[in-house]
Structures are given as structure tokens and as C-alpha cells.
Write an enzyme that holds these catalytic residues in place. Structure first.
Site, PDB file in Angstrom:
ATOM      1  N   SER A 153       0.794  -1.235   0.000  1.00 17.89           N
ATOM      2  CA  SER A 153       0.000   0.000   0.000  1.00 17.89           C
ATOM      3  C   SER A 153       0.823   1.279   0.000  1.00 17.89           C
ATOM      4  O   SER A 153       0.248   2.364  -0.130  1.00 17.89           O
ATOM      5  CB  SER A 153      -0.956   0.015   1.195  1.00 17.89           C
ATOM      6  OG  SER A 153      -2.048  -0.841   0.963  1.00 17.89           O
ATOM      7  N   LYS A 155       0.271   3.696  -2.780  1.00 15.72           N
ATOM      8  CA  LYS A 155      -0.849   4.637  -2.763  1.00 15.72           C
ATOM      9  C   LYS A 155      -0.366   6.089  -2.741  1.00 15.72           C
ATOM     10  O   LYS A 155      -1.129   6.997  -3.082  1.00 15.72           O
ATOM     11  CB  LYS A 155      -1.753   4.376  -1.556  1.00 15.72           C
ATOM     12  CG  LYS A 155      -2.618   3.115  -1.666  1.00 15.72           C
ATOM     13  CD  LYS A 155      -3.553   2.998  -0.481  1.00 15.72           C
ATOM     14  CE  LYS A 155      -4.585   1.875  -0.651  1.00 15.72           C
ATOM     15  NZ  LYS A 155      -4.063   0.558  -0.292  1.00 15.72           N
ATOM     16  N   SER A 202      -5.739   3.617   4.368  1.00 17.42           N
ATOM     17  CA  SER A 202      -5.277   2.681   3.345  1.00 17.42           C
ATOM     18  C   SER A 202      -6.417   1.875   2.735  1.00 17.42           C
ATOM     19  O   SER A 202      -6.275   0.683   2.461  1.00 17.42           O
ATOM     20  CB  SER A 202      -4.226   1.726   3.927  1.00 17.42           C
ATOM     21  OG  SER A 202      -3.440   1.162   2.913  1.00 17.42           O
TER      22      SER A 202
END
Length: 432
Positions: free
Chosen positions: A137, A140, A192
Site C-alpha cells: 500500500s 498509494k 489505506s
């Protein structure tokens, strides 16, 4: 032996057995109480990368998440720039520190990491800086940079069932819910949410179009070890980044003022969504608070904020920044574990190491993309977010959960012993 004595002895044996089962993990038959088992653990060793094992590709996946779709080829390895980006020493694969610098902290399980100056781009220390690993993640931050420069943050988006059905960590978007793009960015960066990533990617043209935009931006920033396969960071064919690249991507994201604000935000309220009209048993889903899942923000003096990540193949990943005496440093971790320290604690140790180095020392340089990092003026909130808002606790706290379960079993065994002893004592009392 009397019945009372038998019950008393049985109580002692039952409690002892429960306690032993807790300590040994509850598997198999309990060992003899007279000869308790010897517990052996494998000593921790920091992964060795001196031979450049990930020079071209990330480690072999442990599942089928990177198998290409039918009819699609397996992505080729990304070219290796020569000379190495960032300077000659960035081509090294082991620990890279300035000449005469003290040893780096020992309790670092991250296979690759890098400490850099957010403002100057100087690399202060690193390990396998261009080794290729999965970002999870942390990618991101790249999606956030694209979206924050593209989308109208005041636009209201309607949540879909497709958003709610995505794999992995979700913030709680529901079909029919009304969300501004700003709220989706909060869910993406703070919690997230893969459902938020899906809703954002849809506005960029869908997953494939969003991935293409992310890869285009990475290439323009000279992040040549990076290839995005999914908007959220879920593992996919060809997914790759490096500790060096992740530092570059985070530095670029920090040039967007709202990104810098959101990674420093501890808690916000998030909208709910209406009941399903086709389900008579469903009810309206009220709004709820979401908290920042980066523990460094609450535990480290001067923390600016950052981004966490985890998948089975990527393991723990992390990027964060902190400020001390006017100096802002960034730390990136790839393929870490929760032992011997949690990722945010490993990051704290490396930040301390970087802040202790003289400002004039460095081992490399991040590319100059002419992006001036925006210095956030957001102050940390007085109180931490409520318990239960860590959206990745299950993934990143596996070891803590096991330890907590064993502790509860031990306590439970002791309570059973006490309760049965008291019961046996009452049986011995004369009745009036």
C-alpha cells in the site's frame, strides 16, 4: 483417597494443563509437568543482500497473485539503469553508509531501506537501495499524487458495490453512500482503503488507466525500479519498486499540500451509507471515525506522517518523514517483518540514526525533479485516534495477537485453578 481430595487434585492438574497448553501453543498433548519443554527460537538475523539477490526482480511470490490473466504475457524485468541513479554508491547492494559513520541499528528486519533528506534529496544511508521489492500500500502515495493533481476534491461520488467488494483493507465504503473526493483521499491516505483506491481509480478511467497514469508519473520522476500493477498496492504481475524509488515518490507526494496535511491528520469522520432496499433485514449504516494507521505519527517526536503497507508477498512496507531542528528526513522500508521490532519502530531507529549524522555527509542523491516539498503547518492533535481504528492491525500485528492469546490462556488457567480450589475448600467446610 477421599472424593474431596480427588476433586482438589483434579483441579490442580486441570489448571496446570491449561497453563502449559497456553505456553506451548495448544498443539498436541501436554508434556509431562515434571519435565517442562525447552523452548528454542531461531535467532534474528538481518537479511543479507550483499550478493544483490533482487537486482532485477522482487523475491519469488508465495501465492498466485502475480499470475498474468489468461492470454497476457509475464512482464519482463525492468531495465537496470547504468550508471546507477543517485550516484555510484547507490549501485551497492549491502548496507551503504558514509565513511567513518557509526554502525546502523541492529534490530532492523527490513530487507531494503533508505534514509534521505526530504528537502535536499541527499541520501544519508541505505541498504540495497535499488533492490526491487513489492511496495504493497505504500504505492498509494503515487496514486494520491496523480489523483490530487487531477480530481475535483469537492465532487461527490456515489459508492458502488464494486467498491465494497474489493480485496484487502477497506475503509467501509458502501453502495449508495455519498463521498467527496476529499473524503476518499482521507480514506486512501489515512486508512489505506482499497475501496477508496477503487473509487478514485474509477474517476481516472478505471484500474488500467489509473495504473498507466501512475507508471507515467513514476517514469517522469526517474523512479526506474517502479512498475505499478494495481492502484491499491495489491500484488499483481510485474509489481515492483525500490527503497530509493519509494523515497522519490514520497518526496514528490509531499510537494502536494493536501497530501502533507492528510498524512499528518490523526482522525476524521467518514460518511455512512443507506440500507439496501432489496434486503428487508438491512439497516442504514451510520458514519464513523477513521484514524491514521501510521503509529509513528503518535509515537515519534517530530513525526510528519507517512504510509504503511502489507501483503503476503510484499510483507511489511513503510515510508514516513519526521522533522528535528528544522531538518526533515524520510525513511523507507521494504520487505520488513514485525520482529524484532514493529516497522514504525524500525523506522524510528533509522530516523534517529539519520538525524545523528552530520548534515554534510551523504552517500547519494535523489533525482532533482524541480518539486519543492510543501511544508505542512498542520499541528498534531492533542489526543490519539480511538482504539480500533488501525485498519491493518490484523496484518501487521500477527505476532502481538498470538502473544496476547497465550497470555489470556495462561491467565485463564490460573483463574480456573483458583476457582476450583475455592470450590474444593467450600466442600470441606462443615454444613450447618
Amino acid at each position: 483417597m477421599s472424593i474431596r481430595d480427588f476433586r482438589l487434585r483434579a483441579a490442580l492438574c486441570l489448571g496446570a494443563a491449561l497453563t502449559v497448553a497456553a505456553v506451548t501453543g495448544g498443539a498436541g498433548a501436554a508434556p509431562s509437568l515434571a519435565t517442562p519443554p525447552s523452548i528454542t527460537t531461531t535467532p534474528f538475523t538481518t537479511p543479507n543482500t550483499d550478493d544483490c539477490p533482487q537486482k532485477t526482480r522482487p523475491p519469488v511470490p508465495i501465492d498466485e497473485s502475480e499470475v498474468p490473466a489468461p492470454g497476457q504475457p509475464t512482464p519482463a524485468a525492468l531495465p537496470i539503469p547504468s550508471p546507477p541513479l543517485g550516484g555510484v554508491r547507490m549501485g551497492e547492494c549491502g548496507v551503504v553508509i558514509p565513511k567513518g559513520a557509526p554502525p546502523v541499528p541492529q534490530d532492523i528486519s527490513a530487507t531494503a531501506w533508505l534514509v534521505s533528506d526530504l528537502d535536499t534529496g541527499e541520501v544519508l544511508a541505505a541498504k540495497d537501495p535499488h533492490g526491487r521489492y513489492r511496495p504493497a500500500s505504500t504505492i498509494k502515495v503515487l496514486l494520491a499524487t496523480v489523483a490530487l493533481r487531477t480530481l475535483d476534491l469537492n465532487k461527490v461520488v456515489i459508492g458502488t458495490q464494486e467498491d465494497a467488494n474489493v480485496d484487502g483493507t477497506k475503509v467501509g465504503i458502501g453502495p449508495g453512500g455519498h463521498y467527496t473526493n476529499r473524503q476518499l483521499m482521507q480514506a486512501l491516505i489515512m486508512a489505506s482503503g482499497n475501496d477508496a483506491a477503487h473509487a478514485i481509480a474509477a474517476q481516472l478511467g478505471g484500474d488500467s488507466a489509473a495504473v498507466a497514469k501512475m507508471n507515467e508519473l513514476a517514469k517522469s520522476l526517474h523512479a526506474m525500479d517502479t512498475r505499478t500493477a494495481t492502484p491499491s498496492g495489491l500484488d499483481g504481475p510485474g509489481m515492483s519498486t525500490s527503497a530509493y524509488d519509494l523515497s522519490v515518490l514520497f518526496r514528490e507526494a509531499m510537494s502536494v499540500p493536501l497530501f502533507a496535511e492528510l498524512i499528518h491528520t490523526e482522525q476524521v469522520d467518514f460518511p455512512g451509507y443507506p440500507k439496501n432496499p432489496n434486503n428487508p433485514d438491512d439497516k442504514d449504516h451510520p458514519g464513523f471515525p477513521i484514524g491514521n494507521d501510521n503509529h509513528l505519527l503518535f509515537e515519534y517526536d517530530g513525526a510528519i506522517g507517512g504510509k504503511t503497507g502489507f501483503t503476503d508477498d510484499a510483507r511489511q512496507t513503510f515510508v514516513a518523514a519526521a522533522e528535528r531542528d528544522g531538518r526533515r528526513l524520510v525513511v523507507t522500508l521494504l520487505k520488513a517483518d514485525v520482529r524484532p521490532l514493529r516497522p514504525f519502530q524500525q523506522a524510528a531507529g533509522l530516523l534517529d540514526y539519520g538525524f545523528a549524522l552530520p548534515k554534510s555527509t551523504n552517500v547519494g542523491q535523489l533525482p532533482d525533479t524541480n518539486a519543492k516539498s510543501a511544508k505542512t503547518g498542520a499541528a498534531a492533535l492533542a489526543s490519539p485516534p480511538p482504539k480500533g481504528t488501525d485498519q491493518q492491525a490484523q496484518a501487521s500485528g500477527e505476532e502481538d495477537d498470538r502473544a496476547g492469546t497465550r497470555t489470556l490462556l495462561v491467565v485463564g488457567g490460573i483463574v480456573v485453578v483458583i476457582a476450583l480450589l475455592l470450590g474444593a475448600r467450600r466442600m470441606n467446610r462443615p454444613r450447618y
